[in-house]
Write a protein that holds these residues in place. Structure first.
Motif, PDB file in Angstrom:
ATOM      1  N   ARG A  24       0.717  -1.264   0.050  1.00 23.90           N
ATOM      2  CA  ARG A  24       0.022  -0.060  -0.021  1.00 23.90           C
ATOM      3  C   ARG A  24       0.911   1.426   0.043  1.00 23.90           C
ATOM      4  NH1 ARG A  24      -3.632  -1.542   3.616  1.00 23.90           N
ATOM      5  NH2 ARG A  24      -2.269  -0.983   5.329  1.00 23.90           N
ATOM      6  N   LEU A  25       1.867   1.111   1.012  1.00 32.00           N
ATOM      7  CA  LEU A  25       2.818   2.655   0.900  1.00 32.00           C
ATOM      8  C   LEU A  25       3.561   2.621  -0.219  1.00 32.00           C
ATOM      9  CD1 LEU A  25       3.798   2.638   4.576  1.00 32.00           C
ATOM     10  CD2 LEU A  25       2.003   3.890   3.622  1.00 32.00           C
ATOM     11  N   ARG A  26       4.068   1.497  -0.769  1.00 35.12           N
ATOM     12  CA  ARG A  26       4.780   1.456  -2.196  1.00 35.12           C
ATOM     13  C   ARG A  26       4.186   2.087  -3.348  1.00 35.12           C
ATOM     14  NH1 ARG A  26       9.805  -0.691  -1.704  1.00 35.12           N
ATOM     15  NH2 ARG A  26      10.478  -1.798   0.084  1.00 35.12           N
ATOM     16  N   GLN A  27       2.789   1.830  -3.314  1.00 34.71           N
ATOM     17  CA  GLN A  27       1.936   2.331  -4.387  1.00 34.71           C
ATOM     18  C   GLN A  27       1.598   3.741  -4.291  1.00 34.71           C
ATOM     19  OE1 GLN A  27      -1.833   0.359  -6.270  1.00 34.71           O
ATOM     20  NE2 GLN A  27      -2.467   1.490  -4.310  1.00 34.71           N
ATOM     21  N   LEU A  69      -1.476 -12.581  -2.912  1.00 33.37           N
ATOM     22  CA  LEU A  69      -0.602 -11.417  -2.243  1.00 33.37           C
ATOM     23  C   LEU A  69       0.212 -10.742  -3.355  1.00 33.37           C
ATOM     24  CD1 LEU A  69      -0.193 -12.803   1.318  1.00 33.37           C
ATOM     25  CD2 LEU A  69      -1.978 -11.625   0.647  1.00 33.37           C
ATOM     26  N   PRO A  70       0.043  -9.532  -3.588  1.00 37.54           N
ATOM     27  CA  PRO A  70       1.162  -8.616  -4.269  1.00 37.54           C
ATOM     28  C   PRO A  70       2.654  -8.889  -3.594  1.00 37.54           C
ATOM     29  CG  PRO A  70       0.019  -7.355  -3.205  1.00 37.54           C
ATOM     30  CD  PRO A  70      -0.701  -8.532  -2.617  1.00 37.54           C
ATOM     31  N   GLU A  71       3.556  -8.622  -4.164  1.00 36.86           N
ATOM     32  CA  GLU A  71       5.085  -8.363  -3.774  1.00 36.86           C
ATOM     33  C   GLU A  71       5.074  -7.270  -2.528  1.00 36.86           C
ATOM     34  OE1 GLU A  71       8.105  -6.682  -6.262  1.00 36.86           O
ATOM     35  OE2 GLU A  71       9.552  -8.278  -5.139  1.00 36.86           O
ATOM     36  N   HIS A  72       5.607  -7.559  -1.287  1.00 36.52           N
ATOM     37  CA  HIS A  72       5.801  -6.664  -0.216  1.00 36.52           C
ATOM     38  C   HIS A  72       4.520  -6.612   0.729  1.00 36.52           C
ATOM     39  CE1 HIS A  72       8.993  -4.837  -2.477  1.00 36.52           C
ATOM     40  NE2 HIS A  72       8.181  -4.333  -3.459  1.00 36.52           N
ATOM     41  N   VAL A  73       3.907  -7.981   0.560  1.00 38.79           N
ATOM     42  CA  VAL A  73       2.766  -8.370   1.429  1.00 38.79           C
ATOM     43  C   VAL A  73       3.192  -9.753   1.813  1.00 38.79           C
ATOM     44  CG1 VAL A  73       0.566  -8.882   1.915  1.00 38.79           C
ATOM     45  CG2 VAL A  73       0.944  -6.890   0.396  1.00 38.79           C
TER      46      VAL A  73
END
Length: 291
Positions: A127-130, A192-196
């Motif tokens: 979420r934060l990376r997006q 799950l996307p990357e970073h989760v």
């Protein structure tokens, strides 16, 4: 009496109510299985719920409404979060086939399939990376171990709030750490996307009264509460007292293992971790760089 493998490489003792000895009267005394424990002068319904906590591993098929899950999540979001980053998310899993596949990953834990809902709590930096990508902002700090640590802590704080909320409504819960047996398979199952990263699951449902478990005693406070500085040698005596107290319960229920034996066996080797010795590798594969 049931003795099962909880999918984490340790035997789980579901301790049914017994008539062989009276239980301590007050919830604090029950928590320590010690009628000599001082009864607190202050008490309220919140403390009652906290002290009555026990893991539930048998559930009725009764549904848990979406509104109830939303209430549990709002309670979870009321927990503290470091710097208000809120780097966690939760996936509600109701589909029986998906829960069955996740149960298989977790070592075949039947309660994941019995209960109507499995909540999978994640450390979530996607979420934060997006958000950073949308604003063209750097996010180098997210690649450090400290940030990943915050994600795991925040997820645990949130989930424990949800547990207390659920139990205050008469629901039962049990954590499923064994989802970390195969984080890649869980990520694929939940898209799950990357970073989760899936930190653990939480079964939520209506307890089956036939299970009849009681509160499991914890270590005496003398083993865990330190004053001003940490004292390791002083813990031997209260641990020995605890070993005897919980050992009597194990013996009464036909269990040959002491708490010490169970604890040491749980950490005896990498094999006892059921695949979780790969955790650093799994985190890296999910985009957690851990500098």
């Amino acid at each position: 009496m049931r003795v099962t493998d909880d999918g984490r490489g340790a035997l789980v003792d579901d301790i049914p109510m017994t008539q062989t000895a009276p239980s301590p009267a007050h919830p604090v005394q029950q928590r320590y299985a010690d009628p000599a424990t001082e009864i607190p002068g202050e008490w309220n319904p919140v403390l009652e719920v906290l002290h009555a906590h026990k893991s539930v591993r048998r559930y009725l098929p009764d549904p848990v409404s979406p509104a109830t899950i939303r209430l549990l999540v709002s309670a979870a979001q009321s927990a503290a979060t470091s710097s208000n980053l809120q780097v966690w998310s939760v996936i509600e899993v109701r589909d029986p086939a998906r829960r069955a596949r996740l149960a298989a990953i977790a070592g075949g834990q039947a309660h994941i399939e019995q209960a109507p809902v499995l909540l999978v709590w994640t450390a979530d930096f996607a979420r934060l990376r997006q958000l950073a990508d949308d604003h063209g902002a750097p996010l180098e700090g997210a690649d450090y171990l400290e940030s990943s640590y915050v994600g795991f802590v925040d997820a645990a704080l949130a989930a424990q709030n949800a547990v207390v909320a659920a139990e205050s409504l008469g629901l039962g819960t049990v954590y499923i750490g064994a989802l970390r047996n195969d984080p890649e398979a869980v990520a694929a199952e939940l898209n799950l996307p990357e970073h989760v990263f899936a930190v653990f699951g939480l079964v939520v449902g209506h307890p089956d009264p036939a299970e009849g478990t009681r509160v499991k005693p914890r270590l005496p406070q003398a083993a865990v509460l330190h004053h001003e500085t940490y004292d390791l040698p002083v813990q031997r005596e209260p641990i020995a007292e605890y070993e005897q107290r919980i050992g009597e319960i194990y013996t009464d229920q036909g269990l040959p293992f002491s708490w010490t034996e169970r604890t040491l066996a749980r950490l005896a080797s990498a094999a006892s971790l059921n695949g979780r010795h790969r955790l650093r590798e799994s985190l890296a594969a999910r985009g957690f760089r851990l500098h």
